[in-house]
Design an enzyme around this catalytic site. Sequence first.
Site, mmCIF file in Angstrom:
data_model
loop_
_atom_site.group_PDB
_atom_site.id
_atom_site.type_symbol
_atom_site.label_atom_id
_atom_site.label_comp_id
_atom_site.label_asym_id
_atom_site.label_seq_id
_atom_site.Cartn_x
_atom_site.Cartn_y
_atom_site.Cartn_z
ATOM 1 N N HIS A 83 0.900 -1.168 0.000
ATOM 2 C CA HIS A 83 0.000 0.000 0.000
ATOM 3 C C HIS A 83 0.929 1.205 0.000
ATOM 4 C CE1 HIS A 83 -3.454 2.481 1.728
ATOM 5 N NE2 HIS A 83 -2.405 3.233 1.993
ATOM 6 N N HIS A 137 -3.521 -1.144 -5.600
ATOM 7 C CA HIS A 137 -4.347 -0.005 -6.056
ATOM 8 C C HIS A 137 -3.601 1.196 -6.674
ATOM 9 C CE1 HIS A 137 -3.314 1.165 -1.966
ATOM 10 N NE2 HIS A 137 -4.253 0.454 -1.403
ATOM 11 N N ASP A 180 -10.414 -3.935 -4.225
ATOM 12 C CA ASP A 180 -10.228 -3.173 -2.981
ATOM 13 C C ASP A 180 -11.588 -2.955 -2.314
ATOM 14 O OD1 ASP A 180 -9.158 -1.882 -0.833
ATOM 15 O OD2 ASP A 180 -8.420 -0.132 -1.933
HETATM 16 O O1 DOR Z 1 -10.135 3.194 0.702
HETATM 17 C C1 DOR Z 1 -9.547 2.338 1.327
HETATM 18 N N1 DOR Z 1 -10.196 1.587 2.242
HETATM 19 N N2 DOR Z 1 -8.240 2.148 1.111
HETATM 20 C C2 DOR Z 1 -7.518 1.326 1.883
HETATM 21 O O2 DOR Z 1 -6.335 1.208 1.635
HETATM 22 C C3 DOR Z 1 -8.132 0.627 3.014
HETATM 23 C C4 DOR Z 1 -9.577 0.453 2.814
HETATM 24 C C5 DOR Z 1 -10.304 0.034 4.060
HETATM 25 O O3 DOR Z 1 -9.849 -0.892 4.736
HETATM 26 O O4 DOR Z 1 -11.373 0.597 4.348
#
Ligand code: DOR
Length: 451
Positions: free
Chosen positions: A209, A262, A335
């Site tokens: 990440h 991502h 994601d």
């Molecule tokens: O938008 C996101 N939500 N990006 C992330 O890297 C984590 C994820 C989450 O766990 O809610």
Amino acid sequence: MKIIIKNGRIIDPSQDMDGIGDIHIENGKITKIVVRRNGETEKRRAGKTEGPNGKSVEGNAEGHSVAESPRQREIDAAGLFVMPGLIDMHTHLREPGFEYKETIKTGTAAAVKGGFTAVCAMPNTNPVNDNSSVTDFIIRKAIQEGACTVYPIGAITRGQKGEELAEMGIMFGEGCVAFSDDGRPVMNSQIMRRALEYSRSFNVPIISHCEDLNLSEGGVMNEGLLSVTLGLRGIPAEAEETMIARDIALAGLARGRLHIAHVSTRGSVRLVREAKERGMDITAETCPHYFSAGEKAVLGYNTNAKVNPPLRTEEDMEAIKLGLKDGTIDVIATDHAPHHRDEKLMEFDHAPFGISGLETALGLSLRLVEEGVLTVGQLVKKMALNPARILGLNKGTLRSGSDADITIVDLKKEFSVKAEEFASKGKNTPFDGWILKGTPVLTMCKGKIYE
Ligand code: DOR
């Protein structure tokens, strides 16, 4: 139970296959695949036929006309696309700990509805999946309650705190297929280096990440004119790109396997492309929202468009499409990040990041086929074969002998995205109301049918 899927257009990039034919299934496995290309029947037989990679393709020489019986089902797939079950290598199932957002049961129900037959569960649960008991819990729960296969991804560092390595070896032994602190970066370069070195012993990727927390601090959307106009703090593209550059350097130093999660910016695509050109062992994924919606989706302070990394500009979206087309980006992952409605109802600054993605991923991605960016075969590669290859899974293929993980898609059938009808608990999508073309009409997981 015997099942035959008849007359579908079978797309299987693992065998370079695109033709009309039948798939025979018995006891949860594919036993035979008969493809007629240009009107010619092509039978692939174990030990007799050479596959496109020089590998033998199993098969059974019997004909494919079958009498109906209670223990046999025929599925007519005429006019439909039959492909290996999709594999999502980036899913947040939230269990244990955040069952109010999603559970293994609801998340996998959403997966099969979206055409996925396997998902990889990110470790940012509570407790974090940083030890073998949590890994074991996820695997057991998925066997008991999951609609599809669940592969856990273990944390790189204990508690995802970025301070000391987690018990990666033991978690690998328990069934983790990759390691990631997703949701957070590993800011300490020395720890990231060690993680890349250590994971080499198990030949699994480190999924990074990429976010420089100092650069992104307080940011809630893409940094640019729009963030200034809206009075929201921005996250610059460089917060992602500097970390990708760092991780590429560290992967070179450690000679480890790096997978970039991502990818959202043009500069990131360029960095990955250059690293690949230099022959580095690096792979990358993007998510449907990064090529389907730009930063303007947050207009009106729409928290359902708040995601990390943030939705970017038109140029970034175009660069991502190009990266998918030229092979720089290997995988489309969701994601899938479900959140509770009450959390997304908070002010933009305070709402959590994330989009519920499992039930829109295929429809959004098929727009790339419509636009001529990818062929259906290339799409299947990015949503099934490549995730399986990267993670070393014996999936993503329709070869005889494989698990009967199959998705049947009606490419012509439109559907309107209705968040309220999602099987996922997370109704947080910026695509609510969109009309998408390409509906998974049947998902089969190890021979079990969901339709
Ligand atoms: O938008 C996101 N939500 N990006 C992330 O890297 C984590 C994820 C989450 O766990 O809610």
